[in-house]
Design an enzyme around this catalytic site. Structure first.
Site, PDB file in Angstrom:
ATOM      1  N   ASN A  11      -3.471  -7.983   8.691  1.00 16.54           N
ATOM      2  CA  ASN A  11      -3.850  -6.820   9.490  1.00 16.54           C
ATOM      3  C   ASN A  11      -3.032  -5.569   9.174  1.00 16.54           C
ATOM      4  OD1 ASN A  11      -5.024  -5.528  12.100  1.00 16.54           O
ATOM      5  ND2 ASN A  11      -2.809  -5.421  12.391  1.00 16.54           N
ATOM      6  N   TYR A  37      -8.192   4.197   1.532  1.00 19.01           N
ATOM      7  CA  TYR A  37      -8.421   3.262   2.629  1.00 19.01           C
ATOM      8  C   TYR A  37      -9.759   2.551   2.457  1.00 19.01           C
ATOM      9  CZ  TYR A  37      -8.848   1.731   7.533  1.00 19.01           C
ATOM     10  OH  TYR A  37      -8.993   1.002   8.680  1.00 19.01           O
TER      11      TYR A  37
END
Length: 255
Positions: free
Chosen positions: A93, A158
């Site tokens: 994560n 990203y």
């Protein structure tokens, strides 16, 4: 067959959650603990990790670790298994965010983002798989993104990193699920976190565009991702493997 009430429980599980001190990572850890699991939260900021563990209670411990230090990934996994116990769930994560136009995006921006999201997750996953194979049991979960599913401007590194997760999930699931290890991802929509505010504060046009294409017309809560993670790692999802689950209020199918 287990009693229905136990199908969604995580007693006997131990999860290592990167980026687990704040935001979505903390919510995943919190929901895991509520469902009966023990958790090890991992991050760079020790003060935040300590505060998170205080909130999570006695079933939580932390390890200060930078996922980009990939040469130390094996050491982290070995130390946790030795001193805490077997790890049955890994949640990749940890993440960073950079918002710039392509002309202003630097090589450093791109490489740093890929190193945190992709290379860091790869190294920890590679380190833990031999132990999960030996246990004949494991769940590996990746936090993907809407940027994995459709084009979002100004976040190219990203988007590239989160898109890479899709290939990692599918390839890993095809390779290791016969060893009792399931591999899945959650693709959060826009969730009320500090990272969301960093991306949207001062950009009302972007915020309104997102809400305008979200059928439910609102941002999600971090716990929405946490409970989805509990499901994917529970016995209720024992035949769910290699999926990317959007938890997005309908953004990915909205108009």
């Amino acid at each position: 067959m287990l009693e229905d009430k136990k199908m969604f429980r995580l007693e006997g599980e131990r999860a290592l959650v990167t980026g687990g001190a704040t935001g979505i990572g903390f919510a995943i850890a919190q929901c895991f603990v509520t469902a009966g699991a023990e958790v090890i939260i991992v991050g760079r900021n020790e003060e935040k990790l300590k505060k998170a563990c205080e909130k999570l209670g006695e079933k939580a411990v932390y390890r200060q670790f930078d996922v980009t230090h990939t040469d130390k990934a094996n050491d982290l996994i070995e130390e946790v298994i030795k001193n805490v116990g077997e790890i049955t769930i890994l949640v990749n994560n940890a993440g960073v965010h950079v918002k710039k136009t392509i002309e202003n995006m630097t090589d450093e921006d791109f490489v740093k983002t890929m190193n945190v999201h992709v290379v860091g997750a790869f190294a920890l996953t590679r380190a833990i798989i031999p132990y999960m194979k030996k246990q004949k049991k494991g769940n590996i979960l990746f936090t993907a993104s809407m940027a994995s599913l459709f084009g979002i401007p100004y976040v190219l590194p990203y988007a590239a990193a989160k898109s890479a997760y899709l290939g990692m999930v599918r390839s890993l699931a095809a390779e290791i699920s016969s060893d009792g290890i399931r591999v899945n991802a959650i693709a959060p929509g826009w969730i009320e976190t500090p990272m969301l505010h960093k991306a949207l504060d001062g950009d009302d046009a972007r915020k309104n565009k997102i809400l305008g294409r979200t059928p439910m017309g609102e941002f999600g809560d971090p716990e929405d991702i946490g409970w989805a993670a509990v499901y994917l790692c529970s016995k209720a999802a024992k035949f769910v493997n290699g999926v990317i689950l959007p938890v997005d209020g309908g953004v990915s199918i909205g108009f």
